[in-house]
Design a protein around this motif. Structure first.
Motif, PDB file in Angstrom:
ATOM      1  N   LEU A  87      17.779  16.285  -2.765  1.00 33.36           N
ATOM      2  CA  LEU A  87      17.175  16.267  -1.556  1.00 33.36           C
ATOM      3  C   LEU A  87      16.336  16.631  -0.711  1.00 33.36           C
ATOM      4  N   GLY A  88      16.009  17.649  -1.143  1.00 30.09           N
ATOM      5  CA  GLY A  88      14.310  18.731  -0.638  1.00 30.09           C
ATOM      6  C   GLY A  88      13.245  18.380  -1.229  1.00 30.09           C
ATOM      7  N   LYS A  89      13.223  17.912  -2.649  1.00 22.56           N
ATOM      8  CA  LYS A  89      12.520  17.237  -2.921  1.00 22.56           C
ATOM      9  C   LYS A  89      12.334  15.733  -2.902  1.00 22.56           C
ATOM     10  N   ALA A  90      13.055  15.319  -2.371  1.00 21.40           N
ATOM     11  CA  ALA A  90      12.498  13.352  -1.944  1.00 21.40           C
ATOM     12  C   ALA A  90      12.660  13.900  -0.502  1.00 21.40           C
ATOM     13  N   ALA A  91      13.188  14.689   0.132  1.00 21.27           N
ATOM     14  CA  ALA A  91      12.564  15.463   1.646  1.00 21.27           C
ATOM     15  C   ALA A  91      11.181  15.231   2.040  1.00 21.27           C
ATOM     16  N   ALA A  92      10.637  16.369   1.189  1.00 22.36           N
ATOM     17  CA  ALA A  92       8.909  16.407   1.189  1.00 22.36           C
ATOM     18  C   ALA A  92       8.234  14.979   0.872  1.00 22.36           C
ATOM     19  N   VAL A  93       8.529  14.688   0.206  1.00 18.70           N
ATOM     20  CA  VAL A  93       8.228  13.469  -0.316  1.00 18.70           C
ATOM     21  C   VAL A  93       8.064  12.197   1.003  1.00 18.70           C
TER      22      VAL A  93
ATOM     23  N   VAL B 214      12.995  -2.517  -0.484  1.00 21.06           N
ATOM     24  CA  VAL B 214      12.771  -2.210  -0.189  1.00 21.06           C
ATOM     25  C   VAL B 214      11.533  -2.292   0.002  1.00 21.06           C
ATOM     26  N   LEU B 215      10.923  -3.253  -0.328  1.00 24.78           N
ATOM     27  CA  LEU B 215       9.643  -3.650  -0.012  1.00 24.78           C
ATOM     28  C   LEU B 215       9.760  -5.259  -0.262  1.00 24.78           C
ATOM     29  N   LEU B 216      11.254  -5.896  -0.340  1.00 22.34           N
ATOM     30  CA  LEU B 216      12.139  -7.665   0.488  1.00 22.34           C
ATOM     31  C   LEU B 216      11.816  -6.952   1.717  1.00 22.34           C
ATOM     32  N   ALA B 217      12.920  -6.494   2.410  1.00 18.47           N
ATOM     33  CA  ALA B 217      13.492  -5.910   3.352  1.00 18.47           C
ATOM     34  C   ALA B 217      12.568  -5.460   4.735  1.00 18.47           C
ATOM     35  N   ALA B 218      11.622  -4.136   3.519  1.00 16.20           N
ATOM     36  CA  ALA B 218      11.158  -3.515   5.003  1.00 16.20           C
ATOM     37  C   ALA B 218      10.196  -4.905   5.626  1.00 16.20           C
ATOM     38  N   THR B 219       9.287  -5.282   4.804  1.00 13.74           N
ATOM     39  CA  THR B 219       8.102  -6.435   5.005  1.00 13.74           C
ATOM     40  C   THR B 219       8.828  -7.113   6.242  1.00 13.74           C
ATOM     41  N   ARG B 220      10.251  -7.838   5.335  1.00 12.59           N
ATOM     42  CA  ARG B 220      11.075  -8.868   6.425  1.00 12.59           C
ATOM     43  C   ARG B 220      10.725  -8.568   7.980  1.00 12.59           C
TER      44      ARG B 220
ATOM     45  N   VAL C 280      12.801   6.955   3.457  1.00 14.66           N
ATOM     46  CA  VAL C 280      14.004   7.114   2.765  1.00 14.66           C
ATOM     47  C   VAL C 280      14.536   6.686   1.103  1.00 14.66           C
ATOM     48  N   GLY C 281      13.942   5.109   1.421  1.00 18.08           N
ATOM     49  CA  GLY C 281      14.491   4.800   0.308  1.00 18.08           C
ATOM     50  C   GLY C 281      13.920   5.204  -0.985  1.00 18.08           C
ATOM     51  N   LEU C 282      12.300   4.731  -0.486  1.00 15.63           N
ATOM     52  CA  LEU C 282      11.704   5.362  -1.727  1.00 15.63           C
ATOM     53  C   LEU C 282      11.656   6.254  -2.452  1.00 15.63           C
ATOM     54  N   ALA C 283      11.644   7.180  -1.434  1.00 11.59           N
ATOM     55  CA  ALA C 283      11.872   8.719  -2.044  1.00 11.59           C
ATOM     56  C   ALA C 283      12.360   8.877  -2.763  1.00 11.59           C
ATOM     57  N   ALA C 284      14.010   8.593  -2.113  1.00  8.13           N
ATOM     58  CA  ALA C 284      14.885   8.507  -3.204  1.00  8.13           C
ATOM     59  C   ALA C 284      14.878   8.411  -4.217  1.00  8.13           C
ATOM     60  N   ALA C 285      14.576   6.760  -4.214  1.00  5.68           N
ATOM     61  CA  ALA C 285      14.513   6.679  -5.810  1.00  5.68           C
ATOM     62  C   ALA C 285      13.567   6.858  -6.540  1.00  5.68           C
ATOM     63  N   GLY C 286      12.315   7.040  -5.644  1.00  2.35           N
ATOM     64  CA  GLY C 286      11.358   7.598  -7.106  1.00  2.35           C
ATOM     65  C   GLY C 286      11.224   8.863  -7.757  1.00  2.35           C
TER      66      GLY C 286
ATOM     67  N   ALA D  39       1.254  -1.043   0.048  1.00  2.83           N
ATOM     68  CA  ALA D  39       0.063  -0.251  -0.152  1.00  2.83           C
ATOM     69  C   ALA D  39       0.831   1.038  -0.182  1.00  2.83           C
ATOM     70  N   VAL D  40       2.052   1.428   0.917  1.00  2.00           N
ATOM     71  CA  VAL D  40       2.882   2.612   0.873  1.00  2.00           C
ATOM     72  C   VAL D  40       3.473   3.002  -0.002  1.00  2.00           C
ATOM     73  N   LEU D  41       4.077   1.311  -0.916  1.00  2.00           N
ATOM     74  CA  LEU D  41       5.161   1.498  -2.467  1.00  2.00           C
ATOM     75  C   LEU D  41       3.646   2.228  -3.236  1.00  2.00           C
ATOM     76  N   LEU D  42       3.014   1.942  -3.424  1.00  2.00           N
ATOM     77  CA  LEU D  42       1.919   2.025  -4.902  1.00  2.00           C
ATOM     78  C   LEU D  42       1.134   3.619  -4.347  1.00  2.00           C
ATOM     79  N   SER D  43       1.361   3.789  -3.436  1.00  2.00           N
ATOM     80  CA  SER D  43       0.667   5.466  -2.910  1.00  2.00           C
ATOM     81  C   SER D  43       2.225   6.365  -3.144  1.00  2.00           C
ATOM     82  N   SER D  44       3.165   5.338  -2.870  1.00  2.00           N
ATOM     83  CA  SER D  44       4.612   6.176  -3.259  1.00  2.00           C
ATOM     84  C   SER D  44       4.393   7.315  -5.061  1.00  2.00           C
TER      85      SER D  44
END
Lengths: 224, 241
Positions: free
Chosen positions: A98-104, A176-182, A142-148, A61-66
């Motif tokens: 960094l600014g845009k990623a931080a806002a996301v 990220v999905l794999l590691a965060a879920t585990r 942070v990983g999702l926002a940066a990569a996104g 759900a977080v990934l799709l929202s991101s």
């Protein structure tokens, strides 16, 4: 102006726009909520699988929202030559990133808190191991926002960006999905040592994708 | 002209090598003592997997050379694109042939094994890169080169996380043992090496041919532009004359 204050300036600008336009709260947040509900329809709550798979569903759900948050982050600069303005503002490319990623990331963290409450309430999950869950969620975000954000600027000037961004982002953030879920699963099961290992992987991803973004964002913004 | 001749020779050599591979793989090499004829799929699966990784590596190197100002040439961009296209086809082929082989050997079509899963993620990662490449436009070469490098940086992280996931949760899995095919027969190992060699030749030939096509496409775009400018300029020229 220093690098850090430039980044803060951009983050504050994006967050101010979100606070005024309310797209994040009126569209992205309800989207995350309905995804949680739909998962329950797909995996009948009466069969008691929901508590077991809740960490994975939460992160999906977080990934799709991101994806929506990233699209939104660049849509606000699509009109009225705003991206040209950003390019010509003389700010450092890395600082803009960094600014845009931080806002996301801030938007996603707020979303996660609400979705977490939703998961606890709807999926009947008992929360344990918050000492790992909180840092894991922050690093994953942070990983999702940066990569996104990197892929967002890559597709920013393109007509097909809405369809292209998910295809670019989803395989890239698979770790990220794999590691965060585990990490969440193990933390909920109070296996904290193993949960920390996955959290450290999330940290590596967050650092690598942030570094890539700082280096690549400027040139990509020039070409967008 | 010389280049075309050389590519024709390479094409001929590749055809002969592939024909020999076909002969060895299907007729001369003996069936595997445990897996029988299913093991013959490895003569396609192994070269395809090797080429997939080689192709993505070449794409990354060519993209880096394009980004480096001193070595910036359109040819590096063309090579990156050509190699990625072959790489995606090889990745798809690896997954498909792996599944066909896995069905009689493992039972299910798909097994959540580390290498398989990594390859699947890689497939989508580079499909995205190819989708981006198709768009073209201003500054596309630089954008594509950066995207290729970002994808390449992601590969070890994907591999590492998937590896961790599968080993932490399926320790002592029988499938990992059954993944290994011990090739002791010299004829079989020769066939495998021949297949790897001939498919690598095919990869080189495909890259060269595709690069030339990309070069021609670039030239065509430039000619179209020149013609369009000429058409815009010509009417005013006649008026003023």
């Amino acid at each position: 102006m220093s690098f850090a204050s430039e980044a803060v300036l951009i983050a504050a600008k994006d967050l101010r726009i979100e606070a005024r336009s309310r797209v994040a709260t009126a569209q992205i947040l309800p989207f995350g909520g309905i995804v949680l509900l739909l998962f329950a329809f797909a995996l009948d709550p009466r069969r008691n699988v929901l508590p077991t798979v809740a960490p994975g569903l939460f992160w999906i759900a977080v990934l799709l929202s991101s994806l929506l948050a990233v699209s939104r982050s660049f849509a606000i600069e699509a009109d009225h030559g705003a991206r040209d303005g950003l390019r010509l503002a003389g700010l450092d490319g890395g600082a803009i990133f960094l600014g845009k990623a931080a806002a996301v990331a801030v938007e996603l963290l707020a979303l996660e808190v609400i979705l977490l409450v939703g998961v606890v309430g709807l999926y009947d999950v008992e929360v344990h191991g918050l000492v790992v869950i909180v840092p894991a969620a922050i690093l994953a975000t942070v990983g999702l926002a940066a990569a996104g954000t990197v892929y967002g600027v890559l597709a920013a000037g393109l007509r097909v960006r809405e369809t292209l961004v998910p295809l670019l982002v989803l395989p890239a953030v698979a770790p990220v999905l794999l590691a965060a879920t585990r990490a969440f699963e193990l933390a909920l099961g109070e296996e904290l040592a193993d949960a920390w290992r996955w959290t450290s992987l999330l940290g590596v991803f967050a650092v690598v994708s942030s570094m890539v973004g700082v280096v690549a964002f400027g040139p990509l913004l020039e070409e967008s | 002209m010389i280049e075309r001749l050389r590519s024709a020779w390479l094409g001929a050599l590749t055809s002969v090598a592939l024909a020999a591979t076909l002969l060895f793989a299907l007729v001369i090499a003996p069936p595997d003592s445990v897996q029988g004829d299913a093991a013959r799929l490895l003569y396609l699966h192994v070269p395809a997997a090797w080429l997939a990784y080689l192709a993505f590596f070449v794409t990354a190197v060519a993209s880096a050379l394009y980004l480096w100002p001193r070595t910036r040439r359109p040819a590096w961009d063309h090579l990156a694109g050509a190699s990625a296209e072959v790489g995606v086809i090889c990745t798809g082929l690896t997954l498909f042939v792996g599944s066909v082989w896995g069905k009689p050997i493992w039972g299910p079509w798909w097994e959540w094994e580390a290498r398989l899963t990594t390859t699947a993620v890689l497939f989508f990662l580079y499909l995205g890169y190819l989708a981006l490449r198709r768009l073209g436009g201003r500054g596309a070469e630089r954008r594509n080169a950066i995207a290729a490098l970002i994808a390449f940086v992601d590969v070890p992280i994907v591999h590492f996380s998937v590896n961790w996931w599968t080993t932490l949760h399926q320790e002592g899995s029988v499938f990992n043992d059954r993944m290994q095919v011990s090739i002791t027969d010299p004829l079989m190992s020769f066939t495998l090496w021949l297949a790897v060699g001939s498919f690598t030749l095919l990869y080189v030939w495909c890259c060269i041919t595709r690069m030339r096509l990309l070069e021609l496409e670039d030239g065509q775009a430039e000619r179209d532009l020149a013609r369009a400018i000429e058409a815009r300029v010509a009417p005013t020229a006649t008026v003023s004359a």
